[in-house]
Scaffold this active site. Structure first.
Site, PDB file in Angstrom:
ATOM      1  N   ASP A   1       0.822  -1.204   0.000  1.00  0.00           N
ATOM      2  CA  ASP A   1       0.000   0.000   0.000  1.00  0.00           C
ATOM      3  C   ASP A   1       0.860   1.260   0.000  1.00  0.00           C
ATOM      4  OD1 ASP A   1      -2.706   1.313   0.512  1.00  0.00           O
ATOM      5  OD2 ASP A   1      -1.573   2.042   2.237  1.00  0.00           O
TER       6      ASP A   1
ATOM      7  N   GLU B   1       1.237  -0.471  -5.151  1.00  0.00           N
ATOM      8  CA  GLU B   1       0.256   0.577  -5.423  1.00  0.00           C
ATOM      9  C   GLU B   1       1.056   1.869  -5.603  1.00  0.00           C
ATOM     10  OE1 GLU B   1      -3.524   2.994  -3.545  1.00  0.00           O
ATOM     11  OE2 GLU B   1      -1.840   2.374  -2.316  1.00  0.00           O
TER      12      GLU B   1
END
Length: 737
Positions: free
Chosen positions: A416, A469
Site C-alpha cells: 500500500d 500501489e
C-alpha cells in the site's frame, strides 16, 4: 546433591540495587533474583511486592523466605548446587502456587541472534522476538514449558512484563537487558497459548508506558489492546499448491483478482462479523464458482479502528482477532489453496497508527517512526511514517513480509501507498520537506528498503509476487533490483483505471471525442508489469459504485459495465475487481454493512455475475490472454482509430501453439451489423464470449455459430470477416481448430 554449609549467609546485595529492582530500573534483574550459589549454599531472592509470605519448596524441604526490601524476599536454600524448586506465595491470606520462578532460567536468545538484530539482518525476527511458547531443558532439573518474551526497546531504562499470569502487576516480572542489543528478555514458566500480556516500558523521560508487543502474533479484540501468546496447531493441507508455486512465474500466469474487505463481505444476522471458519466454508465456494485465480484481502493485520479498513495497523504480526485466532486465517488460506485460488495480502509498510499503546514512541523515544517530523509524520493520513534509515526498522518490516509469506503461505503482498514512501514531498507543501543529499525529492532510505524487501522475499520464497500501489511515473518499479529497479513483480496501472473510467462515464454519443482515453494505455502497457485495478478506492467517498458510474438507464448501465469488464479482461495486464462489482453492487461501498446480496434476486444482476464467471473461465483457458502480458509481441491493434463508431479491436497472442484471441469492443449505444473486422487468419472464428448474450441479460445480438474469415488484407490483417457488433458490448473471437 552436594551437602551445604549449615551456617551459610545470604549473598549480600547493595540496598541501592534492591531499590533499582523495586523501581523496575535494573537492567539485569537475574543478577540479583533467582538462585545464586554463595557461601557453600544457595541464596534465593524473589520479587513479590504484594505478598504476605513466600515459601520455597523442593527436595530440600520447605524454606520460608524473609522480606528484605520493597517486595524482595530472600532466604538460603540448604544445598550446595542450584536445586529445582517452586514457590508458594500468600496474598491476603490465600496461598497461590506452587509456582515456578522465572529468574532461574538462562536467556532464550543467543549471541548470533542479537548480532543479527543489531545489524538489521535477522530475516526470522518473529522466531526470536515477541512471545514464543518454549520448551526449556533446564540443567539438573525437569523440563519446563513456558513462554519466552523478548522485545526491542533500546532507549528504555527498564521493562516489566505484565499479564494474566501476575495479576497484571508488572512489578513481579522485570525483564533483563541482553548486553547492548536493546533487546529485553524473560522466560516465564507455565505460561502458555492464550495468555494476555503487555510490556510496561520506562522511558528515558522517567515515564512508564504500557505497550502491546510489536511482534505479537495474536491480540485481544478491540477495543481491548493487550497482546496474546499463541502457539499454532494448524496442519497445512496445501502441499500440492505450495510445491507447484515454487516453479511458477506469476507475470506469465493467469491472474484475475477478487479484492475484498472481509468484515463487510457478509455479516451474521445480528450484524456480527463472520469467523475465519465461516469464510473458509462460504467464501472459498463462492470464489471457486466465479473462477477467480486469486483473492486479495484488504489488511488482515491487527488494527483498532474498523473504519480504517485495516490501513492503520497496530499489530503487524497479528492476524485480526475480530475473526478468531491466527489458525483460523491459516485455515482460510489453506482451503483457498486447495481450491486452486491464490491469496494476496494487503501490506502497509509506509505508515502506522498513532495509538499510544502501540508502536508510537515505543520506548519513550521515536523508535519505529523517524524523529524528523518532515519524514516521520504523514500529514494526509494522520499517521507515523517508519524510519526507513534505521536498519532495525527495515529489518522489522521485511521480516514481517517474510512472516506472512512463509508462516501463512500468502502468495503475494500488495504494498500500500508506495508513492507516499518514495517521495519526500508527498502531500507536503514547499518548506515542509528537505531535499535528500543529492538535492532531490526522492526518499533514498525508502527506496533502499523497498529494494531490500523485494530482493529478500523473492530469494526466500520462490513463486510469490509483490505488487506496488504506485501512482506516479517512477521508473523501474517492476525492474529487477540488480538493474537498479525497485524489484516489484507488478504495479497497479492507475492511469488505465482513471482514463478508462473517465471514458465510460461519458454518454456514448460523446465518446468518439475521447477515443484516446482507451487507447493511450497501450502506449506504455509494457513499460512495467501491470495490474488493472478497479479497487475499493473507486467505490467510496462519494465516487459511487462501479455500476452507478455508467451512464443511461439501468439496462444501459449494466450493458456498459459488462462491455467494460469484457474489454478489461482482454486488455494486457492482470485484472483486479472489488467485491460487489461482480454482480453490479448499486450503492457505494461502506465497511459498516454487508454487500447488497439481494440484487442477485434480479435476473439482470445474475447475468452480470454469470458474465464474470465466464470471463474468468475463458481467461484461465486462453493462454493468449496472460502468457505474454509483459511483452509487446503479445498484443497488436487491429483498429485503434475507429472513433466514429466507438469501436476498439485488437489481437492477443500467446506462445507458439497458443490460439490467438481477438477482442472487439463496441461502446456505442447502437449495433454495427456487417462490421468488417480484420483477422489474423482465414477460416472459421468462434464467438467465445459476447457480453450482450441473452444469458447475461443482454439483447442477444451476436454471431452465433461464428464467422467465416476470408483471405484479403484489412486493417493490416491478412484476412477479414463481416461480423455483428452488439450495442454496448464486447465480443471475443477465437480461431476454430
Amino acid at each position: 546433591m552436594s551437602a551445604s554449609s549449615p551456617d551459610a549467609a545470604i549473598r549480600p546485595v547493595p540496598t541501592a540495587e534492591l531499590e533499582q529492582i523495586a523501581r523496575g530500573e535494573h537492567g539485569h534483574p537475574h543478577a540479583l533474583l533467582g538462585p545464586h550459589p554463595y557461601d557453600g549454599a544457595v541464596t534465593l531472592r524473589v520479587l513479590r511486592p504484594l505478598a504476605e509470605r513466600v515459601v520455597a519448596r523442593g527436595t530440600f524441604g520447605e524454606i520460608a523466605l524473609e522480606h528484605e526490601h520493597e517486595g524482595v524476599w530472600a532466604g538460603v536454600l540448604p544445598v550446595a548446587d542450584v536445586p529445582d524448586y517452586r514457590l508458594v506465595v500468600t496474598y491476603d491470606g490465600v496461598e497461590v502456587g506452587p509456582q515456578d520462578d522465572a529468574y532461574r532460567f538462562l536467556p532464550t536468545l543467543g549471541e548470533v541472534d542479537l548480532h543479527l538484530i543489531n545489524e538489521g539482518r535477522h530475516e526470522n525476527l518473529w522466531q526470536v522476538l515477541g512471545a514464543r511458547v518454549h520448551h526449556y531443558e533446564a540443567p539438573g532439573a525437569a523440563a519446563v514449558d513456558g513462554t519466552s518474551f523478548a522485545v526491542w526497546a533500546p532507549a528504555a531504562r527498564g521493562v516489566r512484563l505484565k499479564g494474566d499470569f501476575n495479576r497484571w502487576d508488572g512489578r513481579e516480572h522485570p525483564m533483563r537487558q541482553l548486553g547492548t542489543s536493546g533487546v529485553w528478555e524473560l522466560f516465564v514458566p507455565d505460561v502458555g497459548s492464550g495468555t494476555a500480556y503487555k510490556f510496561a516500558i520506562l522511558g528515558p523521560d522517567g515515564q512508564w508506558r504500557e505497550k502491546a508487543d510489536p511482534m505479537a502474533t495474536w491480540a485481544e479484540q478491540p477495543p481491548h489492546t493487550a497482546s496474546k501468546v499463541f502457539a499454532s496447531s494448524h496442519v497445512w493441507g496445501d502441499g500440492e499448491w505450495m510445491a507447484a508455486r515454487r516453479e511458477k512465474h506469476p507475470v506469465a500466469e493467469p491472474m484475475s483478482v477478487y479484492e475484498m474487505h472481509l468484515a463487510s463481505w457478509r455479516k451474521n444476522y445480528d450484524g456480527s462479523l463472520w469467523s475465519w471458519e465461516q469464510l473458509a466454508d462460504d467464501l472459498v465456494a463462492y470464489l471457486a464458482d466465479l473462477r477467480f485465480t486469486h483473492v486479495e484481502l484488504m489488511p488482515v493485520m491487527q488494527h483498532p479502528f474498523g473504519g480504517s479498513w485495516g490501513y492503520h495497523v497496530t499489530g503487524y504480526f497479528a492476524a485480526d482477532s475480530r475473526f478468531g485466532d491466527p489458525d483460523g486465517l491459516k485455515l482460510l488460506i489453506d482451503r483457498l489453496h486447495q481450491a486452486g485460488i491464490g491469496v494476496i495480502l494487503d501490506w502497509v509498510p509506509g505508515h502506522f497508527a498513532t495509538d499510544e499503546w502501540a508502536l508510537a514512541r515505543f520506548d519513550g523515544t521515536p523508535l519505529y517512526e523517524s524523529p524528523d517530523p518532515q519524514r516521520g509524520w504523514h500529514p494526509e493520513w494522520g499517521s507515523f511514517i517508519f524510519d526507513f534509515g534505521r536498519p532495525e526498522v527495515r529489518n522489522f518490516l521485511y521480516a514481517n513480509a517474510l512472516y506472512w509469506l512463509e508462516e501463512f503461505h500468502a502468495d503475494g503482498l500488495r504494498v500500500d501507498g508506495v508513492a507516499s514512501m518514495l517521495y519526500l514531498d508527498y502531500a507536503r507543501k514547499d518548506g515542509e520537506w528537505t531535499p535528500n543529499i543529492h538535492g532531490g525529492h526522492e526518499n533514498l532510505e525508502a527506496v533502499q528498503f523497498l529494494q531490500e524487501m523485494n530482493a529478500t522475499v523473492y530469494k526466500r520464497v520462490p513463486g510469490i509476487t509483490t505488487i506496488a500501489e504506485e501512482s506516479t511515473s517512477w521508473p523501474g518499479v517492476t525492474r529487477a533490483t540488480s538493474s537498479d529497479g525497485l524489484g516489484f513483480g507488478f504495479k497497479w496501472n492507475m492511469g488505465w483505471m482513471h482514463d478508462s473510467l473517465g471514458y465510460l462515464a461519458r454518454e456514448p454519443v460523446h465518446r468518439s471525442y475521447h477515443h484516446g482515453e482507451l487507447t493511450f494505455s497501450l502506449v506504455y502497457a509494457f513499460s512495467e508489469n501491470y495490474v488493472l485495478p478497479l479497487s475499493h478506492d473507486e467505490v467510496v467517498h462519494g465516487k459511487g459504485s462501479l455500476l452507478r458510474k455508467m451512464p443511461g438507464d439501468r439496462w444501459q448501465q449494466l450493458a456498459n459495465l459488462r462491455a467494460y469488464l469484457g474489454f478489461m479482461w482482454a486488455h494486457p495486464g492482470k485484472q483486479l475487481l472489488f467485491m460487489g462489482s461482480e454482480f453490479g453492487q448499486e450503492s457505494e461501498w461502506a465497511e459498516s454493512r454487508e454487500l447488497d446480496w439481494w440484487l442477485l434476486d434480479h435476473p439482470e444482476h445474475r447475468g452480470l455475475h454469470a458474465l464474470v464467471r465466464d470471463l474468468n473461465g475463458v481467461y484461465r483457458d486462453t493462454a493468449a490472454l496472460w502468457r505474454r502480458d509483459h511483452e509487446g509481441a503479445g498484443f497488436s491493434w487491429i483498429d485503434a482509430n475507429d472513433a466514429g463508431r466507438n469501436v476498439f479491436s485488437f489481437v492477443r497472442r500467446g506462445a507458439e501453439g497458443d490460439a490467438d484471441l481477438v477482442c472487439v469492443a463496441n461502446f456505442a449505444a447502437v449495433p454495427h451489423p456487417g462490421y468488417r473486422l480484420g483477422l489474423p487468419a482465414a477460416g472459421r472464428w468462434e464467438e467465445v464470449l459476447n457480453s450482450d448474450a441473452s444469458v447475461y441479460s443482454g439483447s442477444g445480438v451476436g454471431n452465433l455459430g461464428g464467422v467465416e474469415a476470408v483471405a484479403g488484407d484489412w486493417s493490416g490483417q491478412p484476412a477479414h470477416a463481416d461480423v455483428v457488433l452488439p450495442p454496448l458490448a464486447t465480443v471475443w473471437f477465437r480461431k476454430a481448430d
